[in-house]
Design a protein around this motif. Structure first.
Motif, PDB file in Angstrom:
ATOM      1  N   GLY A 138      48.083   0.186 -16.088  1.00  0.00           N
ATOM      2  CA  GLY A 138      49.091  -0.215 -15.180  1.00  0.00           C
ATOM      3  C   GLY A 138      49.342  -0.672 -13.947  1.00  0.00           C
ATOM      4  N   GLU A 139      47.725   0.339 -13.788  1.00  0.00           N
ATOM      5  CA  GLU A 139      47.379   1.135 -12.086  1.00  0.00           C
ATOM      6  C   GLU A 139      46.043  -1.460 -11.599  1.00  0.00           C
ATOM      7  OE1 GLU A 139      46.394   4.507 -10.266  1.00  0.00           O
ATOM      8  OE2 GLU A 139      47.328   5.340 -12.501  1.00  0.00           O
ATOM      9  N   THR A 140      46.562  -1.827 -11.304  1.00  0.00           N
ATOM     10  CA  THR A 140      45.330  -3.002 -11.471  1.00  0.00           C
ATOM     11  C   THR A 140      44.863  -3.041 -10.400  1.00  0.00           C
ATOM     12  OG1 THR A 140      47.614  -4.167 -11.742  1.00  0.00           O
ATOM     13  CG2 THR A 140      46.366  -4.810 -13.850  1.00  0.00           C
ATOM     14  N   GLY A 141      45.970  -2.676  -9.075  1.00  0.00           N
ATOM     15  CA  GLY A 141      45.089  -2.808  -7.649  1.00  0.00           C
ATOM     16  C   GLY A 141      43.888  -2.274  -7.958  1.00  0.00           C
ATOM     17  N   ARG A 142      43.192  -0.942  -8.679  1.00  0.00           N
ATOM     18  CA  ARG A 142      42.256  -0.410  -8.809  1.00  0.00           C
ATOM     19  C   ARG A 142      41.026  -0.880  -8.915  1.00  0.00           C
ATOM     20  NH1 ARG A 142      42.442   5.057  -6.527  1.00  0.00           N
ATOM     21  NH2 ARG A 142      44.115   5.682  -6.672  1.00  0.00           N
ATOM     22  N   SER A 143      41.172  -2.099  -8.596  1.00  0.00           N
ATOM     23  CA  SER A 143      39.308  -2.428  -9.221  1.00  0.00           C
ATOM     24  C   SER A 143      37.949  -2.423  -8.660  1.00  0.00           C
ATOM     25  CB  SER A 143      39.728  -4.290  -8.827  1.00  0.00           C
ATOM     26  OG  SER A 143      40.195  -4.189  -6.925  1.00  0.00           O
ATOM     27  N   LYS A 144      37.847  -1.517  -7.351  1.00  0.00           N
ATOM     28  CA  LYS A 144      36.576  -1.371  -6.835  1.00  0.00           C
ATOM     29  C   LYS A 144      36.030  -0.715  -7.475  1.00  0.00           C
ATOM     30  CE  LYS A 144      38.049  -4.487  -3.379  1.00  0.00           C
ATOM     31  NZ  LYS A 144      38.538  -5.086  -2.030  1.00  0.00           N
TER      32      LYS A 144
ATOM     33  N   LEU B  63      31.269   2.034 -16.497  1.00  0.00           N
ATOM     34  CA  LEU B  63      32.378   1.573 -15.307  1.00  0.00           C
ATOM     35  C   LEU B  63      33.217   0.762 -16.048  1.00  0.00           C
ATOM     36  CD1 LEU B  63      29.093  -0.207 -12.590  1.00  0.00           C
ATOM     37  CD2 LEU B  63      30.809   1.511 -12.701  1.00  0.00           C
ATOM     38  N   LYS B  64      32.895  -0.060 -16.830  1.00  0.00           N
ATOM     39  CA  LYS B  64      34.003  -0.724 -17.245  1.00  0.00           C
ATOM     40  C   LYS B  64      35.308   0.473 -18.156  1.00  0.00           C
ATOM     41  CE  LYS B  64      32.977  -4.116 -20.497  1.00  0.00           C
ATOM     42  NZ  LYS B  64      32.348  -4.912 -22.148  1.00  0.00           N
ATOM     43  N   GLN B  65      34.561   1.068 -18.354  1.00  0.00           N
ATOM     44  CA  GLN B  65      35.492   1.901 -19.326  1.00  0.00           C
ATOM     45  C   GLN B  65      36.477   2.451 -17.881  1.00  0.00           C
ATOM     46  OE1 GLN B  65      33.328   5.327 -21.186  1.00  0.00           O
ATOM     47  NE2 GLN B  65      33.393   4.850 -23.047  1.00  0.00           N
ATOM     48  N   ALA B  66      36.166   2.769 -16.781  1.00  0.00           N
ATOM     49  CA  ALA B  66      37.336   3.029 -15.881  1.00  0.00           C
ATOM     50  C   ALA B  66      37.922   2.141 -15.181  1.00  0.00           C
ATOM     51  CB  ALA B  66      35.710   3.687 -14.474  1.00  0.00           C
ATOM     52  N   PHE B  67      37.441   0.881 -15.347  1.00  0.00           N
ATOM     53  CA  PHE B  67      37.914  -0.418 -15.312  1.00  0.00           C
ATOM     54  C   PHE B  67      39.411  -0.758 -15.824  1.00  0.00           C
ATOM     55  CE2 PHE B  67      38.881  -4.894 -14.249  1.00  0.00           C
ATOM     56  CZ  PHE B  67      38.471  -4.892 -12.334  1.00  0.00           C
ATOM     57  N   GLN B  68      39.125  -0.404 -17.266  1.00  0.00           N
ATOM     58  CA  GLN B  68      39.575  -0.375 -17.705  1.00  0.00           C
ATOM     59  C   GLN B  68      40.727   0.856 -18.514  1.00  0.00           C
ATOM     60  OE1 GLN B  68      38.050  -2.355 -22.040  1.00  0.00           O
ATOM     61  NE2 GLN B  68      40.280  -1.542 -23.007  1.00  0.00           N
ATOM     62  N   TYR B  69      40.746   1.651 -18.030  1.00  0.00           N
ATOM     63  CA  TYR B  69      41.378   2.716 -17.767  1.00  0.00           C
ATOM     64  C   TYR B  69      42.417   2.615 -17.334  1.00  0.00           C
ATOM     65  CZ  TYR B  69      42.954   8.089 -15.965  1.00  0.00           C
ATOM     66  OH  TYR B  69      43.727   9.245 -15.992  1.00  0.00           O
TER      67      TYR B  69
ATOM     68  N   LEU C  21      40.237   2.151  -5.320  1.00  0.00           N
ATOM     69  CA  LEU C  21      38.889   2.444  -6.010  1.00  0.00           C
ATOM     70  C   LEU C  21      39.449   3.054  -7.805  1.00  0.00           C
ATOM     71  CD1 LEU C  21      37.442   5.182  -3.723  1.00  0.00           C
ATOM     72  CD2 LEU C  21      36.942   1.897  -4.083  1.00  0.00           C
ATOM     73  N   ALA C  22      38.897   2.095  -8.508  1.00  0.00           N
ATOM     74  CA  ALA C  22      38.758   2.416 -10.154  1.00  0.00           C
ATOM     75  C   ALA C  22      37.741   3.418 -10.352  1.00  0.00           C
ATOM     76  CB  ALA C  22      38.323   1.255 -10.763  1.00  0.00           C
ATOM     77  N   GLY C  23      36.325   3.491  -9.362  1.00  0.00           N
ATOM     78  CA  GLY C  23      35.475   4.812  -9.757  1.00  0.00           C
ATOM     79  C   GLY C  23      34.585   4.885  -8.187  1.00  0.00           C
ATOM     80  N   VAL C  24      34.407   6.296  -8.354  1.00  0.00           N
ATOM     81  CA  VAL C  24      33.556   6.515  -7.764  1.00  0.00           C
ATOM     82  C   VAL C  24      32.124   7.278  -9.061  1.00  0.00           C
ATOM     83  CG1 VAL C  24      32.643   8.709  -5.918  1.00  0.00           C
ATOM     84  CG2 VAL C  24      34.494   7.252  -6.107  1.00  0.00           C
ATOM     85  N   ILE C  25      30.755   5.999  -8.121  1.00  0.00           N
ATOM     86  CA  ILE C  25      30.096   6.365  -8.830  1.00  0.00           C
ATOM     87  C   ILE C  25      28.361   7.283  -7.765  1.00  0.00           C
ATOM     88  CG2 ILE C  25      28.739   4.423  -8.543  1.00  0.00           C
ATOM     89  CD1 ILE C  25      27.547   4.440 -10.799  1.00  0.00           C
ATOM     90  N   VAL C  26      27.930   8.436  -8.842  1.00  0.00           N
ATOM     91  CA  VAL C  26      26.965   8.853  -7.681  1.00  0.00           C
ATOM     92  C   VAL C  26      26.022   9.868  -8.318  1.00  0.00           C
ATOM     93  CG1 VAL C  26      28.165  10.351  -7.646  1.00  0.00           C
ATOM     94  CG2 VAL C  26      26.806  10.645  -5.367  1.00  0.00           C
TER      95      VAL C  26
END
Ligand SMILES: *Cc1c(COP(=O)(O)O)cnc(C)c1O
Length: 453
Positions: free
Chosen positions: A137-143, A126-132, A217-222
């Motif tokens: 510079g895509e800071t709108g991707r926070s969920k 989660l942290k890697q995806a968020f920081q990626y 979306l910063a990521g989809v986890i499944v």
């Protein structure tokens, strides 16, 4: 239920221990089983009684206990060093294991970040995806988007994407908000749609969710193919493939949590293979060391990894680590476990025992009066205990029917454990055909004793 502590271990346990996922009031009122040792697929208690390890010591044992190859690898490592650190140093086992994990994992994963539990592997992803996305510079991707009733571990981030009302209600105010989409089984179980219709409704919902939230979306986890702790709920490979496609189309990262499904449990080495899915981030734990020691790993693609590369003073480093990250004993066990997969042709063996298990479940368990549903994928099995078969009405939860069925099965020589109303069977990959029969026979006997009395 004697409630009278019979041994020194039990006396001290009752005085000083607090067990995980355990109502301690219930625990303190029962005589606990004390496991002293094990041999292959059997656990042995303090009076010498043997039990088949029917849930692989909480879903992690792969090749049986005290496997000579894995024991030997740990002993040999012990003669070199038990622990050094991965912060600023490396060691041969960690490097060798990373190389092998990158080669056997699905898709284009090239980089391995170690930690020590499934939950930490998820936090890291989660942290890697968020920081990626932050670095890009895509800071709108926070969920994050996750599946309803998903389970990803018990730390704050893992709970946030894996919310379960029963487990996490008291910590809800601490959790960050995640976006959910409903997997097919919910429609099949709750709305009684057939498999095809349930898949379609779930896909339609996922498409709507991506249409609304895709850009944030910063990521989809499944959990690929089987939602384990939710009650062993499988979904069709086509559902996973569609989520992967939607994630790619939305420009977000696909995080596959194979902590439970990894290392052969679903019938393939990794569940992603069965759906032809290529994750951007990938979490393994439980079976990684053969179920011997606490080691987990988060794998990333080179594309994710490269985004973090920069001169130090730009501070784009992934500032995260755990003290025992990449522990040498754990890495030695993992390498030996991967060797055993090859030498003992473990996946071929699973291909032989899994169909027997499924046939026995269909023949002898599905027809029981108080069994509402039997679900399986490879060696992962969920048996739903219901009060009324027709309406699938559950028993009052205080009756603890699945729990008591598991205790009854213990008297027939197997150790199993429920999740709510669901009895879980999760034999080690090394189970023999006779042990698969014993597992089913004891489960049937346990269910009958409790539901027919
Ligand atoms: C067990 C599990 C975890 C958590 O692993 P721990 O080692 O218990 O922290 C995470 N995800 C899934 C899918 C799991 O089954």
């Amino acid at each position: 239920m004697s409630g009278s502590p019979s041994s020194d271990a039990v006396r001290k346990d009752f005085r000083s221990l607090w067990h995980p996922f355990t109502q301690m009031e219930e625990w303190l009122g029962e005589e606990p089983l004390v496991i002293e040792r094990a041999e292959a697929n059997e656990l042995i208690d303090d009076s010498g009684r043997r039990y088949f390890d029917g849930v692989s010591s909480l879903w992690c044992n792969v090749h049986g206990h005290r496997h000579p190859k894995i024991d030997g690898a740990i002993r040999a490592q012990l003669d070199r060093v038990a622990h050094s650190t991965m912060l600023g140093l490396t060691h041969p086992g960690a490097a060798e294991l990373a190389d092998r994990l990158a080669r056997i994992s699905p898709g284009k994963l090239t980089r391995v970040f170690y930690s020590d539990a499934g939950a930490t592997a998820v936090e890291i992803a989660l942290k890697q995806a968020f920081q990626y996305f932050g670095l890009r510079g895509e800071t709108g991707r926070s969920k994050f988007l996750s599946l309803a009733e998903a389970y990803h571990g018990d730390t704050i981030g893992a709970m946030s994407v894996g919310y379960s009302e029963a487990f996490h209600r008291y910590h809800r105010p601490l959790l960050f908000e995640a976006i959910r989409t409903t997997p097919p089984h919910v429609f099949r179980w709750e709305r009684r749609l057939d498999e095809k219709a349930a898949l379609q409704v779930a896909i339609d919902e996922a498409r709507r969710t991506f249409a609304t939230h895709g850009e944030e979306l910063a990521g989809v986890i499944v959990e690929p193919l089987v939602q384990g702790a939710a009650g062993i709920w499988p979904h069709p490979p086509a559902y996973l493939a569609e989520l992967a496609r939607l994630a790619k189309e939305a420009g977000t990262l696909l995080i596959c949590d194979e902590v439970a499904t990894g290392f052969g449990r679903t019938g393939a080495l990794f569940a992603c293979e069965l759906a032809g899915v290529e994750p951007d981030l990938f979490c393994v734990g439980k079976g990684l060391t053969g179920g011997y020691l606490p080691l987990a790993a988060t794998l990333a693609t080179e594309e994710v990894f490269e985004t973090f590369l920069a001169p130090y003073d730009q501070l784009s480093t992934f500032f995260h680590g755990h003290t025992f990250t990449g522990n040498p004993l754990c890495c030695a066990a993992s390498l030996a476990s991967l060797d055993v997969f090859e030498e003992e042709k473990t996946m071929e063996h699973v291909g032989e025992i899994a169909p027997n298990l499924h046939a026995r479940l269909d023949d002898d368990v599905a027809s029981l009066e108080h069994v509402g549903d039997v679900r399986h994928q490879g060696l992962m099995v969920g048996i739903e205990i219901v009060e009324e078969r027709e309406t699938r009405a559950p028993y009052p939860s205080g009756k603890r029917m699945a729990y008591r069925s598991c205790l009854a099965a213990r008297r027939h020589g197997v150790i199993i454990r429920p999740l709510g109303d669901t009895i879980v069977l999760m034999p080690p990959l090394s189970a023999t055909p006779e042990q698969i029969d014993l597992l089913v026979d004891a489960t049937v006997a346990g269910i009958r004793e409790v539901t027919e009395s």
